[in-house]
Scaffold this motif. Structure first.
Motif, PDB file in Angstrom:
ATOM      1  N   MET A 192       9.804  -4.482  -2.459  1.00 38.74           N
ATOM      2  CA  MET A 192       8.994  -5.232  -3.412  1.00 38.74           C
ATOM      3  C   MET A 192       7.840  -4.331  -3.851  1.00 38.74           C
ATOM      4  SD  MET A 192      10.038  -8.408  -3.968  1.00 38.74           S
ATOM      5  CE  MET A 192       8.624  -9.477  -4.287  1.00 38.74           C
ATOM      6  N   SER A 193       7.355  -4.611  -5.059  1.00 42.81           N
ATOM      7  CA  SER A 193       6.247  -3.839  -5.585  1.00 42.81           C
ATOM      8  C   SER A 193       5.226  -4.788  -6.192  1.00 42.81           C
ATOM      9  CB  SER A 193       6.756  -2.843  -6.635  1.00 42.81           C
ATOM     10  OG  SER A 193       5.680  -2.082  -7.150  1.00 42.81           O
ATOM     11  N   VAL A 194       3.951  -4.443  -6.054  1.00 39.69           N
ATOM     12  CA  VAL A 194       2.890  -5.282  -6.606  1.00 39.69           C
ATOM     13  C   VAL A 194       1.764  -4.398  -7.132  1.00 39.69           C
ATOM     14  CG1 VAL A 194       1.714  -5.516  -4.383  1.00 39.69           C
ATOM     15  CG2 VAL A 194       1.394  -7.280  -6.148  1.00 39.69           C
ATOM     16  N   GLN A 195       1.115  -4.863  -8.153  1.00 40.37           N
ATOM     17  CA  GLN A 195      -0.039  -4.156  -8.683  1.00 40.37           C
ATOM     18  C   GLN A 195      -1.259  -4.507  -7.834  1.00 40.37           C
ATOM     19  OE1 GLN A 195       1.061  -2.473 -11.500  1.00 40.37           O
ATOM     20  NE2 GLN A 195      -0.805  -1.250 -11.510  1.00 40.37           N
ATOM     21  N   GLU A 196      -2.093  -3.523  -7.616  1.00 34.88           N
ATOM     22  CA  GLU A 196      -3.327  -3.756  -6.869  1.00 34.88           C
ATOM     23  C   GLU A 196      -4.068  -4.948  -7.469  1.00 34.88           C
ATOM     24  OE1 GLU A 196      -5.811  -0.318  -6.868  1.00 34.88           O
ATOM     25  OE2 GLU A 196      -6.967  -0.954  -5.125  1.00 34.88           O
ATOM     26  N   LEU A 231      -4.353  -1.439  -1.533  1.00 39.37           N
ATOM     27  CA  LEU A 231      -3.519  -0.257  -1.271  1.00 39.37           C
ATOM     28  C   LEU A 231      -3.111  -0.205   0.201  1.00 39.37           C
ATOM     29  CD1 LEU A 231      -5.341   2.466  -3.407  1.00 39.37           C
ATOM     30  CD2 LEU A 231      -3.274   1.169  -3.990  1.00 39.37           C
ATOM     31  N   GLY A 232      -3.990  -0.657   1.070  1.00 39.50           N
ATOM     32  CA  GLY A 232      -3.693  -0.648   2.504  1.00 39.50           C
ATOM     33  C   GLY A 232      -2.650  -1.667   2.929  1.00 39.50           C
ATOM     34  N   ASP A 233      -2.235  -2.532   2.009  1.00 39.91           N
ATOM     35  CA  ASP A 233      -1.188  -3.507   2.342  1.00 39.91           C
ATOM     36  C   ASP A 233       0.205  -2.881   2.259  1.00 39.91           C
ATOM     37  OD1 ASP A 233      -2.936  -6.176   0.571  1.00 39.91           O
ATOM     38  OD2 ASP A 233      -3.097  -5.511   2.668  1.00 39.91           O
ATOM     39  N   ALA A 234       0.300  -1.693   1.684  1.00 38.46           N
ATOM     40  CA  ALA A 234       1.598  -1.031   1.563  1.00 38.46           C
ATOM     41  C   ALA A 234       2.160  -0.737   2.950  1.00 38.46           C
ATOM     42  CB  ALA A 234       1.459   0.261   0.777  1.00 38.46           C
ATOM     43  N   ALA A 235       3.357  -1.247   3.213  1.00 37.52           N
ATOM     44  CA  ALA A 235       3.971  -1.121   4.538  1.00 37.52           C
ATOM     45  C   ALA A 235       5.320  -1.813   4.525  1.00 37.52           C
ATOM     46  CB  ALA A 235       3.083  -1.752   5.617  1.00 37.52           C
ATOM     47  N   MET A 236       6.027  -1.718   5.663  1.00 39.50           N
ATOM     48  CA  MET A 236       7.206  -2.559   5.900  1.00 39.50           C
ATOM     49  C   MET A 236       6.716  -3.875   6.482  1.00 39.50           C
ATOM     50  SD  MET A 236      10.198  -1.357   5.099  1.00 39.50           S
ATOM     51  CE  MET A 236      11.335  -2.211   6.181  1.00 39.50           C
ATOM     52  N   TYR A 237       7.284  -4.966   6.005  1.00 38.57           N
ATOM     53  CA  TYR A 237       6.944  -6.285   6.528  1.00 38.57           C
ATOM     54  C   TYR A 237       8.191  -6.921   7.132  1.00 38.57           C
ATOM     55  CZ  TYR A 237       2.359  -6.085   4.400  1.00 38.57           C
ATOM     56  OH  TYR A 237       1.065  -5.720   4.075  1.00 38.57           O
ATOM     57  N   PHE A 238       8.031  -7.415   8.348  1.00 36.22           N
ATOM     58  CA  PHE A 238       9.137  -8.022   9.061  1.00 36.22           C
ATOM     59  C   PHE A 238       8.811  -9.479   9.377  1.00 36.22           C
ATOM     60  CE2 PHE A 238      11.862  -4.447   9.879  1.00 36.22           C
ATOM     61  CZ  PHE A 238      11.012  -3.355   9.876  1.00 36.22           C
ATOM     62  N   LEU A 253       7.022  -2.983   1.071  1.00 36.07           N
ATOM     63  CA  LEU A 253       6.090  -3.341   0.011  1.00 36.07           C
ATOM     64  C   LEU A 253       5.317  -2.111  -0.445  1.00 36.07           C
ATOM     65  CD1 LEU A 253       4.673  -5.535  -1.712  1.00 36.07           C
ATOM     66  CD2 LEU A 253       2.968  -5.686   0.122  1.00 36.07           C
ATOM     67  N   SER A 254       5.359  -1.850  -1.723  1.00 38.75           N
ATOM     68  CA  SER A 254       4.529  -0.790  -2.303  1.00 38.75           C
ATOM     69  C   SER A 254       3.464  -1.428  -3.196  1.00 38.75           C
ATOM     70  CB  SER A 254       5.383   0.194  -3.099  1.00 38.75           C
ATOM     71  OG  SER A 254       6.062  -0.478  -4.140  1.00 38.75           O
ATOM     72  N   VAL A 255       2.283  -0.824  -3.196  1.00 38.97           N
ATOM     73  CA  VAL A 255       1.158  -1.335  -3.975  1.00 38.97           C
ATOM     74  C   VAL A 255       0.744  -0.267  -4.975  1.00 38.97           C
ATOM     75  CG1 VAL A 255      -1.178  -2.268  -3.912  1.00 38.97           C
ATOM     76  CG2 VAL A 255       0.401  -2.733  -2.023  1.00 38.97           C
ATOM     77  N   LYS A 256       0.787  -0.609  -6.244  1.00 42.54           N
ATOM     78  CA  LYS A 256       0.472   0.352  -7.300  1.00 42.54           C
ATOM     79  C   LYS A 256      -0.987   0.229  -7.712  1.00 42.54           C
ATOM     80  CE  LYS A 256       5.175   0.216  -9.138  1.00 42.54           C
ATOM     81  NZ  LYS A 256       6.019  -0.087 -10.328  1.00 42.54           N
ATOM     82  N   PRO A 257      -1.679   1.373  -7.807  1.00 42.98           N
ATOM     83  CA  PRO A 257      -3.101   1.322  -8.200  1.00 42.98           C
ATOM     84  C   PRO A 257      -3.266   1.029  -9.694  1.00 42.98           C
ATOM     85  CG  PRO A 257      -2.401   3.578  -7.848  1.00 42.98           C
ATOM     86  CD  PRO A 257      -1.240   2.719  -7.444  1.00 42.98           C
TER      87      PRO A 257
END
Lengths: 112, 116
Positions: free
Chosen positions: B11-15, B84-91, B112-116
Motif C-alpha cells: 500500500m502507498s499513502v501520501q504524507e 514518513l516514519g510509518d513506512a514499514a511492514m504491517y502484520f 506500507l510506503s509513505v510518499k513525501p
C-alpha cells in the motif's frame, strides 16, 4: 532497561550443520517465545517457554528444539539444517504467558 | 484452526493523508485478541494496537485506530496523518483468549510506503 537481545545478528551455515541461537529477555520477564519469519511471510510460532518449561510448540519438525535457563534466557537449536531453514528468527519475551510480547531484532540465518 | 489473511501485499499513502490496511481472520472461537504489529527495516516487531474481541468499542492509539467487525471477521487498521516514519511492514495477528503457549498467528503482511 535493555530490550530483548538476540545473538548473533547474522549467521551463515551450510546444509547439515547445527546452529544455536540465543535470546536474553527483558529483565523480569519469565516467558520467552521463538518465531521463524521466512522472507516475504509473517512470523510463525515455534516455541514458548515459561519458568523453564515448554508451554507451547508450533508445527515444526523435531530438528528444532529449545530450552530456557534459570536466568530466563533461552536457546533455540536447529539440527541438520536445510536450505528452507533460512529465515529471520525472532525471540519475544513477556512477563507471563498471556502478557504483551516484546520482540528482539532477530537473528538472520542463511543456510547455503 | 485459526487463520489470518492480509490481501494487500503493498500500500502507498501520501504524507499527512489517511490509509487503511485490511485484515480478515477465521476462527470458531468467540473470545480472542487481535493485534497490529509494525516491522520497520530494523526487523523488530513493534505492537501498534490491540483489540479484545469481547469489547465492542474500537481501539485507538493516537493516529492509529481499528475498525473491528466481529461478525464479518474483519479487523482493519487506519493510520491518520501519515508520517514518513510509518513506512514499514504491517502484520495483523490473532491470539486465542485462553492462550495455549503464547502463540500468535500472523498474516502475510502489508508493506506500507509513505510518499513525501
Amino acid at each position: 532497561d535493555a530490550g530483548v537481545t538476540q545473538s548473533p545478528t547474522h549467521l551463515i551455515k551450510t546444509r547439515g550443520q547445527q546452529v544455536t541461537l540465543r535470546c536474553s529477555p527483558i529483565s523480569g520477564h519469565k516467558s520467552v517465545s521463538w518465531y521463524q519469519q521466512v522472507l516475504g511471510q509473517g512470523p510463525q510460532f515455534i516455541f514458548q517457554y515459561y519458568e523453564k518449561e515448554e508451554r507451547g510448540r508450533g508445527n515444526f519438525p523435531d530438528r528444532f528444539s529449545a530450552r530456557q535457563f534459570p536466568n530466563y534466557s533461552s536457546e533455540l537449536n536447529v539440527n541438520a539444517l536445510l536450505l528452507g531453514d533460512s529465515a529471520l528468527y525472532l525471540c519475544a519475551s513477556s512477563l507471563a504467558t498471556n502478557e504483551k510480547l516484546f520482540f528482539g531484532s532477530g537473528t538472520q540465518l542463511s543456510v547455503l | 484452526a485459526q487463520t489470518v489473511t492480509q490481501s494487500q501485499p503493498e500500500m502507498s499513502v501520501q504524507e499527512a493523508e489517511t490509509v487503511t490496511l485490511s485484515c480478515t481472520y477465521d476462527t470458531s472461537e468467540s473470545d480472542y485478541y487481535l493485534f497490529w504489529y509494525k516491522q520497520p527495516p530494523s526487523r523488530q516487531m513493534i505492537l501498534v494496537i490491540r483489540q479484545e474481541a469481547y469489547k465492542q468499542q474500537n481501539a485507538t492509539e493516537n493516529r492509529f485506530s481499528v475498525n473491528f467487525q466481529k461478525a464479518a471477521k474483519s479487523f482493519s487498521l487506519k493510520i491518520s496523518d501519515s508520517q514518513l516514519g510509518d513506512a514499514a511492514m504491517y502484520f495483523c495477528a490473532y491470539r486465542r483468549f485462553y492462550n495455549q503457549g503464547g502463540k500468535l498467528i500472523f498474516g502475510q503482511g502489508t508493506e506500507l510506503s509513505v510518499k513525501p
